[in-house]
Design a protein around this motif. Sequence first.
Motif, PDB file in Angstrom:
ATOM      1  N   LEU A  56      -0.342  17.008  -5.520  1.00  0.00           N
ATOM      2  CA  LEU A  56       0.221  16.819  -6.601  1.00  0.00           C
ATOM      3  C   LEU A  56      -0.976  15.758  -7.340  1.00  0.00           C
ATOM      4  O   LEU A  56      -1.282  15.661  -8.571  1.00  0.00           O
ATOM      5  CB  LEU A  56       1.572  15.862  -6.401  1.00  0.00           C
ATOM      6  CG  LEU A  56       2.867  16.962  -6.160  1.00  0.00           C
ATOM      7  CD1 LEU A  56       3.949  15.966  -5.912  1.00  0.00           C
ATOM      8  CD2 LEU A  56       3.075  17.470  -7.303  1.00  0.00           C
TER       9      LEU A  56
ATOM     10  N   ASP B  66       8.890  18.831  -7.370  1.00  0.00           N
ATOM     11  CA  ASP B  66       7.617  18.383  -8.041  1.00  0.00           C
ATOM     12  C   ASP B  66       6.615  19.421  -7.814  1.00  0.00           C
ATOM     13  O   ASP B  66       5.848  19.837  -8.899  1.00  0.00           O
ATOM     14  CB  ASP B  66       7.241  17.001  -7.964  1.00  0.00           C
ATOM     15  CG  ASP B  66       7.708  15.839  -8.482  1.00  0.00           C
ATOM     16  OD1 ASP B  66       8.792  16.390  -9.613  1.00  0.00           O
ATOM     17  OD2 ASP B  66       7.830  14.661  -8.273  1.00  0.00           O
TER      18      ASP B  66
ATOM     19  N   SER C 275      10.721   4.825  -1.511  1.00  0.00           N
ATOM     20  CA  SER C 275      11.759   4.394  -2.715  1.00  0.00           C
ATOM     21  C   SER C 275      11.705   5.117  -4.008  1.00  0.00           C
ATOM     22  O   SER C 275      11.122   5.915  -4.180  1.00  0.00           O
ATOM     23  CB  SER C 275      12.005   3.022  -2.340  1.00  0.00           C
ATOM     24  OG  SER C 275      13.307   2.790  -2.842  1.00  0.00           O
ATOM     25  N   LEU C 276      11.967   4.107  -4.940  1.00  0.00           N
ATOM     26  CA  LEU C 276      11.853   4.295  -6.202  1.00  0.00           C
ATOM     27  C   LEU C 276      11.140   3.120  -7.089  1.00  0.00           C
ATOM     28  O   LEU C 276      11.127   2.097  -6.688  1.00  0.00           O
ATOM     29  CB  LEU C 276      13.202   4.296  -6.913  1.00  0.00           C
ATOM     30  CG  LEU C 276      14.283   5.457  -6.341  1.00  0.00           C
ATOM     31  CD1 LEU C 276      15.784   5.136  -6.876  1.00  0.00           C
ATOM     32  CD2 LEU C 276      13.762   6.914  -7.004  1.00  0.00           C
ATOM     33  N   VAL C 277      10.468   3.478  -8.144  1.00  0.00           N
ATOM     34  CA  VAL C 277       9.721   2.685  -8.907  1.00  0.00           C
ATOM     35  C   VAL C 277      10.598   1.235  -9.295  1.00  0.00           C
ATOM     36  O   VAL C 277       9.996   0.189  -9.027  1.00  0.00           O
ATOM     37  CB  VAL C 277       9.245   3.341 -10.331  1.00  0.00           C
ATOM     38  CG1 VAL C 277       8.700   2.395 -11.221  1.00  0.00           C
ATOM     39  CG2 VAL C 277       8.249   4.452  -9.962  1.00  0.00           C
TER      40      VAL C 277
ATOM     41  N   CYS D 169       0.690  -1.267  -0.157  1.00  0.00           N
ATOM     42  CA  CYS D 169      -0.100  -0.090  -0.213  1.00  0.00           C
ATOM     43  C   CYS D 169       0.766   1.045   0.054  1.00  0.00           C
ATOM     44  O   CYS D 169       0.220   2.505   0.070  1.00  0.00           O
ATOM     45  CB  CYS D 169      -0.730   0.116   1.222  1.00  0.00           C
ATOM     46  SG  CYS D 169      -2.019  -1.314   1.083  1.00  0.00           S
ATOM     47  N   GLY D 170       2.125   1.255  -0.302  1.00  0.00           N
ATOM     48  CA  GLY D 170       2.872   2.416  -0.348  1.00  0.00           C
ATOM     49  C   GLY D 170       3.340   2.947   1.214  1.00  0.00           C
ATOM     50  O   GLY D 170       2.942   2.265   1.981  1.00  0.00           O
TER      51      GLY D 170
ATOM     52  N   GLY E  15       7.559  -3.407  -1.779  1.00  0.00           N
ATOM     53  CA  GLY E  15       7.450  -2.145  -2.225  1.00  0.00           C
ATOM     54  C   GLY E  15       7.805  -1.138  -0.989  1.00  0.00           C
ATOM     55  O   GLY E  15       8.325  -1.416  -0.114  1.00  0.00           O
ATOM     56  N   ASP E  16       7.127   0.140  -1.458  1.00  0.00           N
ATOM     57  CA  ASP E  16       7.504   1.201  -0.333  1.00  0.00           C
ATOM     58  C   ASP E  16       6.911   0.947   1.122  1.00  0.00           C
ATOM     59  O   ASP E  16       7.540   1.205   2.153  1.00  0.00           O
ATOM     60  CB  ASP E  16       6.691   2.562  -0.887  1.00  0.00           C
ATOM     61  CG  ASP E  16       7.465   3.359  -2.001  1.00  0.00           C
ATOM     62  OD1 ASP E  16       8.506   2.710  -2.213  1.00  0.00           O
ATOM     63  OD2 ASP E  16       7.240   4.367  -2.059  1.00  0.00           O
TER      64      ASP E  16
ATOM     65  N   TYR F 107      -3.146   1.659   9.581  1.00  0.00           N
ATOM     66  CA  TYR F 107      -4.397   0.838   9.866  1.00  0.00           C
ATOM     67  C   TYR F 107      -4.328  -0.304   9.124  1.00  0.00           C
ATOM     68  O   TYR F 107      -4.914  -1.481   9.527  1.00  0.00           O
ATOM     69  CB  TYR F 107      -5.574   1.983   9.288  1.00  0.00           C
ATOM     70  CG  TYR F 107      -5.851   1.829   7.650  1.00  0.00           C
ATOM     71  CD1 TYR F 107      -6.473   1.331   7.251  1.00  0.00           C
ATOM     72  CD2 TYR F 107      -5.027   2.693   6.934  1.00  0.00           C
ATOM     73  CE1 TYR F 107      -6.905   1.457   5.527  1.00  0.00           C
ATOM     74  CE2 TYR F 107      -5.243   3.101   5.599  1.00  0.00           C
ATOM     75  CZ  TYR F 107      -5.948   2.421   4.948  1.00  0.00           C
ATOM     76  OH  TYR F 107      -6.046   2.446   3.532  1.00  0.00           O
TER      77      TYR F 107
END
Length: 264
Positions: free
Chosen positions: A37, A82, A238-240, A11-12, A231-232, A198
């Motif tokens: 953004l 950005d 982090s990065l893609v 979930c990032g 992932g994050d 959560y």
Amino acid sequence: MKKFDAVVLCCGAKNARGLNGLEAKGDNGIWFAVDFLKSTTKALLNGPFDEKSVEELEKNGGFISAKGKHVVIVGGGDTGNDCIGTCVRHGAASVTALEMMPQPPKERKASNPWPQWPKVLKTDYGHEEAAYVYGSDPRIFETTVKEGHYDKAGHLKEIVISKVAFKDGKLELVKGSEQTLPCELLLIAAGFVGCEKYVPDNFGVSLSNRNTVLTEADHFATSVKGVFTAGDMHRGQSLVVWGVAEGRACAREVDEYLMGYSNL
Ligand SMILES: Cc1cc2nc3c(=O)[nH]c(=O)nc-3n(C[C@H](O)[C@H](O)[C@H](O)COP(=O)(O)OP(=O)(O)OC[C@H]3O[C@@H](n4cnc5c(N)ncnc54)[C@H](O)[C@@H]3O)c2cc1C
């Protein structure tokens, strides 16, 4: 978990670091950078992105506009950059970016030789676009926001900024260095402090001291059987490329868990 044999949490890591005394409520003119953004990206993807449609969207709360506003961005990283570029393209009246760290040197110091990561001033597209439109680099170093002043409706109208300095390893405001800037839109791009809690809480998985979902090093299984992460949410912002690499490696580990072997 009754219905599924394995679950991957990815979930990032969008838990943003806030600022003391300046709550990102949105309707007070203070937003977290990612919310700002995201609203632009969403409006662009949903289209049309002409002036009238965007104004309509803003009235309905579906778009955060920087048009005609004095904008201050707190945080000098990639997310801050950005925000600068996006505000310039919205047509902001002015854009100022605050960074609490000192300005890095333009060239490598002798103490920072190759192959170390070069600790030099990075000028990105947002800084260049702002300098082109407003005539100077928008960044102010060793500075932070001290307080906000609001109009009667509770909307931000100006902020007080202050120089900062390290004293005994702690960052302190420099007395007498305060300055007041007009500011109707304050964007907080001060970094991230791991994932939102959560989801891990609902699955009962352990968290690391960096607020990411904990696994053994180079593995993806969490403290709860059948629950994996990637992932994050696993490694922090982090990065893609890391998201893709972790997704693939995690899929392999899940396959092994389900099948006893993996050809992935
Ligand atoms: C402003 C900004 C700029 C960036 N620029 C770059 C760049 O130029 N290059 C680069 O390589 N990286 C960049 N990154 C980092 C990059 O975006 C991340 O490292 C990458 O997206 C991580 O992928 P992820 O799949 O782990 O998480 P994410 O991409 O964050 O995806 C998580 C997804 O899960 C969804 N989600 C969250 N909670 C739930 C839930 N409860 N139920 C269902 N879905 C949920 C979210 O909506 C989101 O879609 C940037 C990050 C930010 C914030």
